[in-house]
Design a protein around this motif. Sequence first.
Motif, short mmCIF file in Angstrom:
data_model
loop_
_atom_site.label_atom_id
_atom_site.label_comp_id
_atom_site.label_asym_id
_atom_site.label_seq_id
_atom_site.Cartn_x
_atom_site.Cartn_y
_atom_site.Cartn_z
N PHE A 1 -10.37 0.85 -1.37
CA PHE A 1 -9.53 -0.26 -1.85
C PHE A 1 -8.83 -0.96 -0.67
N LYS A 2 -8.35 -0.19 0.29
CA LYS A 2 -7.67 -0.79 1.45
C LYS A 2 -8.64 -1.61 2.29
N THR A 3 -9.84 -1.05 2.53
CA THR A 3 -10.86 -1.76 3.31
C THR A 3 -11.26 -3.06 2.63
N ALA A 4 -11.21 -3.05 1.29
CA ALA A 4 -11.56 -4.26 0.53
C ALA A 4 -10.41 -5.26 0.46
N GLY A 5 -9.29 -4.94 1.14
CA GLY A 5 -8.19 -5.89 1.24
C GLY A 5 -7.20 -5.85 0.10
N ARG A 6 -7.28 -4.81 -0.75
CA ARG A 6 -6.32 -4.69 -1.85
C ARG A 6 -5.06 -4.00 -1.35
N ASN A 7 -3.90 -4.43 -1.83
CA ASN A 7 -2.65 -3.75 -1.48
C ASN A 7 -2.60 -2.45 -2.29
N THR A 8 -2.71 -1.33 -1.60
CA THR A 8 -2.97 -0.05 -2.26
C THR A 8 -1.99 1.03 -1.81
N PHE A 9 -1.51 1.79 -2.79
CA PHE A 9 -0.66 2.95 -2.53
C PHE A 9 -1.44 4.21 -2.95
N VAL A 10 -1.60 5.15 -2.03
CA VAL A 10 -2.31 6.41 -2.34
C VAL A 10 -1.25 7.48 -2.54
N LEU A 11 -1.06 7.89 -3.80
CA LEU A 11 0.10 8.71 -4.17
C LEU A 11 -0.30 9.86 -5.09
N GLY A 12 0.70 10.60 -5.53
CA GLY A 12 0.48 11.68 -6.50
C GLY A 12 0.34 13.03 -5.86
N ASN A 13 -0.51 13.86 -6.44
CA ASN A 13 -0.67 15.24 -6.00
C ASN A 13 -1.25 15.35 -4.59
N ILE A 14 -1.69 14.25 -4.03
CA ILE A 14 -2.23 14.23 -2.67
C ILE A 14 -1.15 14.49 -1.63
N GLU B 1 9.15 1.62 -6.53
CA GLU B 1 9.79 0.30 -6.58
C GLU B 1 9.16 -0.71 -5.61
N GLU B 2 8.25 -0.24 -4.76
CA GLU B 2 7.53 -1.14 -3.86
C GLU B 2 6.26 -1.68 -4.52
N VAL B 3 5.81 -1.05 -5.61
CA VAL B 3 4.55 -1.42 -6.26
C VAL B 3 4.76 -2.67 -7.11
N LYS B 4 4.06 -3.75 -6.75
CA LYS B 4 4.23 -5.04 -7.41
C LYS B 4 2.98 -5.41 -8.23
N ALA B 5 3.11 -6.46 -9.01
CA ALA B 5 1.97 -6.94 -9.80
C ALA B 5 0.79 -7.25 -8.89
N GLY B 6 -0.39 -6.80 -9.31
CA GLY B 6 -1.59 -7.02 -8.51
C GLY B 6 -1.89 -5.90 -7.54
N ASP B 7 -0.93 -5.00 -7.32
CA ASP B 7 -1.16 -3.85 -6.43
C ASP B 7 -1.94 -2.76 -7.16
N PHE B 8 -2.52 -1.86 -6.38
CA PHE B 8 -3.23 -0.71 -6.93
C PHE B 8 -2.54 0.58 -6.51
N VAL B 9 -2.38 1.49 -7.46
CA VAL B 9 -1.94 2.84 -7.15
C VAL B 9 -3.13 3.75 -7.38
N VAL B 10 -3.63 4.36 -6.30
CA VAL B 10 -4.70 5.35 -6.41
C VAL B 10 -4.01 6.71 -6.38
N ALA B 11 -4.08 7.42 -7.50
CA ALA B 11 -3.25 8.62 -7.67
C ALA B 11 -4.10 9.86 -7.97
N GLU B 12 -3.85 10.91 -7.21
CA GLU B 12 -4.38 12.22 -7.56
C GLU B 12 -3.48 12.81 -8.65
N THR B 13 -4.07 13.12 -9.80
CA THR B 13 -3.28 13.62 -10.92
C THR B 13 -3.72 15.04 -11.27
N ALA B 14 -2.81 15.98 -11.12
CA ALA B 14 -3.09 17.39 -11.40
C ALA B 14 -2.65 17.74 -12.81
N SER B 15 -3.26 18.77 -13.37
CA SER B 15 -2.93 19.22 -14.72
C SER B 15 -1.44 19.56 -14.84
#
Length: 452
Positions: free
Chosen positions: A129-142, A151-165
């Motif tokens: 997503f970052k290489t493709a020029g999208r404003n991306t936050f990599v968050l979660g269990n990672i 609070e930094e995540v705005k409309a049009g942004d992507f959150v790529v999240a590792e989600t654990a059980s």
Amino acid sequence: MERQKTALVVGMARSGIASAKLLAKNGYRVIINDLKRDISGLFEALGDIEFVNGLGAPPEAFLEETDLMVLSPVIPIFRPFVKSAIDMGIEVIGEIELGYRYCDRGSKFVCIGGTNGKTTTTALTGEIFKTAGRNTFVLGNIGIPICEHAEEVKAGDFVVAETASLQLESIVDFRANAAGLLNITEDHINRFGSMEAYIAAKVRMFENQTEEDFAILNLDDPIVRGMANKTKARVIYISLESEPEEGAFIRDGSIMWRFDGREVKVLPISELRIPGEHNVQNAMCAIALSLCMGIELEPLRKTLREFPGVEHRIEFVREKNGVQYINDSKGTNPDSTIKAVRAMGRPTILLLGVGEYDKFSDFVPLFKEFNGKVKAVIASGKTVPEILTAADATGFTNVVVCSDGLKEMVKLAESMAKPGDTVLLSPAAASWGMFDDFEHRGRVFKDIVKKL
């Protein structure tokens, strides 16, 4: 004037700290709570926010004054104090639900789940997503809580999240616009009580999806394949073994993509930088998530060719006297370690255990995978009895138990190894009790190896 609401944050590791800071900044009176009375570096990490110090006290002591309870992922939602809170009308959520609520609803969540492979897949998807020029936050269990950047995540942004059980069991509104589920094998049974409860927590990543969303399922995993009826989202499959109607699959040594009646060759498997069949599957999940969400093929291909993998997952550390040292501290259950063993191309000395926390895992399937590749096992920690039981059951005799810690295990491995061998740290067990987490364990291993 509306009275100030009180939030009780239970469990003061990284997600608890991020939750407390976010709540305090948004007007809550925050009570921080943990069974430990003294936690090194906690107050420095909390910074200048105001809070009530509830360390060392039982959570029940604060229920009468609490409006919202935020649980650490390691605390089961079925604990008696949680039930008491719910009975009193207190809302109980986890950190990913809290973080999600403070992200702009115009943002998109791309989520990755599974017993194994989710960290690599999350990191790879985020890079695409970052290489493709999208404003991306990599968050979660990672390793970076959603609350830390919500609070930094705005409309049009992507959150790529590792989600654990452990995080998913406490969601309410959390919605994945695209969700990929890699696999489900036995893990955390001590925490959930049964395989059924563990699976039920995993399935919750699809719970709030709509017809506009995407669910990426591993067709080769019978449990995951059966989840197609658990989501309203459009189901897309990945497979190493067959060609689904829509999704990613293998043909003539290349990863293919079929979607909306079009078929395209993504790239040859040989061009992937990350090694091992399991990483082909991880890459296919990242491809499916990315292409469903509108990422272009060229930045996708570029990232797949360049992505080196993640720290602590089949990570090359050094070669000394013809012996390779590999850090796979992320291998925290037998199935994960099976994938690491399969990726080894040389005779291997395997370091197992290395933690004082027992998930009650079965090590027999791991020992059955050795197939002459693993020449010796060095074991330590709480899971030694299960490791010895598995060795006995499979007739594997070269197991050395080491009670002196990781440094002595590495020295012992060095003395046993011959040129052309690999020493692999892939413990198949949690690190807790000996280390803060698997990252700490991996860093210590690398430090020891570099000083050999």
